[in-house]
Design an enzyme around this catalytic site. Structure first.
Site, PDB file in Angstrom:
ATOM      1  N   TYR A 141       0.761  -1.506   0.138  1.00  0.00           N
ATOM      2  CA  TYR A 141      -0.046   0.008  -0.133  1.00  0.00           C
ATOM      3  C   TYR A 141       0.919   1.159   0.056  1.00  0.00           C
ATOM      4  CZ  TYR A 141      -2.847   3.734   1.846  1.00  0.00           C
ATOM      5  OH  TYR A 141      -3.410   5.033   2.048  1.00  0.00           O
ATOM      6  N   PHE A 169      -1.985  11.743   8.022  1.00  0.00           N
ATOM      7  CA  PHE A 169      -1.830  10.918   8.933  1.00  0.00           C
ATOM      8  C   PHE A 169      -3.209  10.279   9.256  1.00  0.00           C
ATOM      9  CE2 PHE A 169       2.790  11.082  10.165  1.00  0.00           C
ATOM     10  CZ  PHE A 169       3.004  11.899   9.092  1.00  0.00           C
ATOM     11  N   ILE A 207      -8.170  -3.375  21.836  1.00  0.00           N
ATOM     12  CA  ILE A 207      -6.959  -2.615  21.837  1.00  0.00           C
ATOM     13  C   ILE A 207      -5.880  -3.678  21.368  1.00  0.00           C
ATOM     14  CG2 ILE A 207      -5.459  -1.375  23.230  1.00  0.00           C
ATOM     15  CD1 ILE A 207      -7.482  -0.334  25.064  1.00  0.00           C
ATOM     16  N   ASP A 285       2.262  -2.204  13.087  1.00  0.00           N
ATOM     17  CA  ASP A 285       1.946  -1.013  13.739  1.00  0.00           C
ATOM     18  C   ASP A 285       3.254  -0.373  14.409  1.00  0.00           C
ATOM     19  OD1 ASP A 285      -0.719  -0.262  13.130  1.00  0.00           O
ATOM     20  OD2 ASP A 285      -1.469  -1.454  14.947  1.00  0.00           O
TER      21      ASP A 285
HETATM   22  N1  UDP Z   1      -6.546  -0.107  16.775  1.00  0.00           N
HETATM   23  C1  UDP Z   1      -6.902  -0.705  17.797  1.00  0.00           C
HETATM   24  N2  UDP Z   1      -8.118  -1.422  17.660  1.00  0.00           N
HETATM   25  C2  UDP Z   1      -8.895  -1.529  16.628  1.00  0.00           C
HETATM   26  C3  UDP Z   1      -8.418  -0.602  15.494  1.00  0.00           C
HETATM   27  C4  UDP Z   1      -7.255   0.287  15.458  1.00  0.00           C
HETATM   28  O1  UDP Z   1      -6.288  -0.713  18.982  1.00  0.00           O
HETATM   29  O2  UDP Z   1      -9.817  -2.025  16.679  1.00  0.00           O
HETATM   30  C5  UDP Z   1      -5.211   0.764  16.767  1.00  0.00           C
HETATM   31  C6  UDP Z   1      -4.304   0.488  15.723  1.00  0.00           C
HETATM   32  O3  UDP Z   1      -3.472  -0.583  16.303  1.00  0.00           O
HETATM   33  C7  UDP Z   1      -3.399   1.688  15.544  1.00  0.00           C
HETATM   34  C8  UDP Z   1      -4.470   2.761  16.044  1.00  0.00           C
HETATM   35  O4  UDP Z   1      -5.484   2.079  16.597  1.00  0.00           O
HETATM   36  O5  UDP Z   1      -2.331   1.661  16.733  1.00  0.00           O
HETATM   37  C9  UDP Z   1      -5.062   3.317  14.800  1.00  0.00           C
HETATM   38  O6  UDP Z   1      -5.560   2.408  13.804  1.00  0.00           O
HETATM   39  P1  UDP Z   1      -6.326   2.816  12.473  1.00  0.00           P
HETATM   40  O7  UDP Z   1      -6.537   1.499  11.587  1.00  0.00           O
HETATM   41  O8  UDP Z   1      -7.472   3.436  12.845  1.00  0.00           O
HETATM   42  O9  UDP Z   1      -5.045   3.592  11.671  1.00  0.00           O
HETATM   43  P2  UDP Z   1      -3.658   3.343  11.081  1.00  0.00           P
HETATM   44  O10 UDP Z   1      -2.953   4.228  12.140  1.00  0.00           O
HETATM   45  O11 UDP Z   1      -3.486   2.090  10.868  1.00  0.00           O
HETATM   46  O12 UDP Z   1      -3.731   4.052   9.983  1.00  0.00           O
END
Ligand code: UDP
Length: 327
Positions: A141, A169, A207, A285
């Protein structure tokens, strides 16, 4: 009156952009294949159902309209899926963008705004991340988006196509008037999932990892309001119309919030208890992703209106309540 082609205008950020362009008295044509977007999210302008893979369709659209600029939102955005189906991602995000660029050059449209992403940076070597941070994307991606950014430099040199790459972001929040919102199916983003757990449309929120090197052990992200993002697109478009050269901008809110803070703030905003399940880390992550957006503020005059996390969540909650049928 300026006329803008919005590719992917039925999607989350694109539909908010269309609303803003219409409010700014511009003529809008939306091209969207409705693979993930929604026809009813396009609040005005002309709608063309079509795909950037279809060069004949692109030619037709450019023949029928005299555009002053193109904003390109349409892309595949699931990191995990991109690892499993790299061909689909390179084809849709890279090859199809070249189709769009070639069509617009053929029709002498020389202004282009590209939805890019913080994923072009990969694992950060320093945080906060400014525009000079090295780009080493770690998944197809991010690589497909970075390839477009590189191609745009070459298209500028060869064809005089001036562009702005806007690296988002974490796009979040919704239209403050509650008409539009985030409607991914399946949803994978934190804030809409947390709010579904608040409204009862899901049982709980997971989480992903509580042992990161952050203030409470959960990941830190930079949530930027979708309306502020759209404002940056409008400013970038106007800047290019004034004759500016190509540029890249990081768009964030400059503050990071942990997953735990997003959940606590959502409990405050909604007045509801949100059931939480702590699970293991999600692969890929990074601990912390936070932008420096001074460049957009300095050069575009970008002035985000909704950088407060509570406001971002309040607006997203307006939409979730509407979908969930709550008062
Ligand atoms: N996250 C989480 N639970 C969820 C979805 C996301 O803990 O059900 C965490 C994820 O690991 C990241 C943050 O929330 O640290 C943001 O994730 P998201 O998928 O919204 O956006 P990204 O940062 O991946 O673009």
């Amino acid at each position: 009156m300026k006329k803008v082609l919005v590719v992917g205008g039925a999607g989350y950020v694109g539909s908010h952009m269309v609303k803003m362009l219409l409010q700014a008295n511009m003529e809008v044509v939306v091209l969207d294949n409705l693979s993930t977007g929604h026809r009813d999210a396009v609040l005005g302008g002309e709608f063309v159902e079509g795909d950037t893979a279809d060069a004949a369709c692109l030619n037709r659209v450019f023949r029928e309209h005299r555009f002053d600029g193109v904003i390109h939102f349409a892309s595949s955005t699931q990191v995990g899926e991109s690892v499993k189906k790299p061909g689909d991602y390179y084809r849709n995000n890279f090859c199809n963008t070249l189709n769009l660029l070639d069509a617009q050059i053929r029709h002498e449209v020389d202004v282009f705004i590209f939805s890019s992403t913080a994923a072009i940076f990969g694992n950060p070597i320093q945080v906060p991340i400014d525009e000079t941070h090295p780009s080493r994307p770690i998944n197809p991606y991010g690589r497909s988006k970075w390839m477009v950014e590189q191609a745009l430099r070459d298209y500028d040199v060869a064809h005089g196509l001036r562009s702005a790459c806007l690296r988002y972001f974490n796009a979040a929040g919704s239209d403050p008037e509650g008409e539009l919102g985030e409607r991914h199916e399946p949803e994978s983003h934190l804030i809409p999932l947390v709010l579904r757990a608040a409204s009862g449309r899901r049982e709980n929120i997971s989480i992903f990892g509580s042992d990161y090197k952050t203030r409470d052990g959960t990941c830190v992200r930079d949530y930027v309001h979708v309306v502020d993002l759209c404002q940056a697109h409008l400013l970038a478009l106007k800047q290019l119309w004034k004759g500016s050269g190509s540029s890249v901008y990081n768009l964030g809110n400059g503050q990071g919030f942990t997953v735990q803070e997003v959940i606590s703030t959502s409990e405050e905003v909604t007045g509801r208890k949100i059931p939480v399940v702590r699970t293991q880390r999600r692969e890929g992550d990074a601990d912390t992703l936070v932008a420096v957006s001074n460049k957009a503020e300095r050069l575009l005059g970008w002035d985000p209106q909704f950088s407060d996390l509570g406001t971002i969540i309040e607006h997203a909650w307006l939409y979730e309540k509407k979908v969930a049928g709550l008062k």
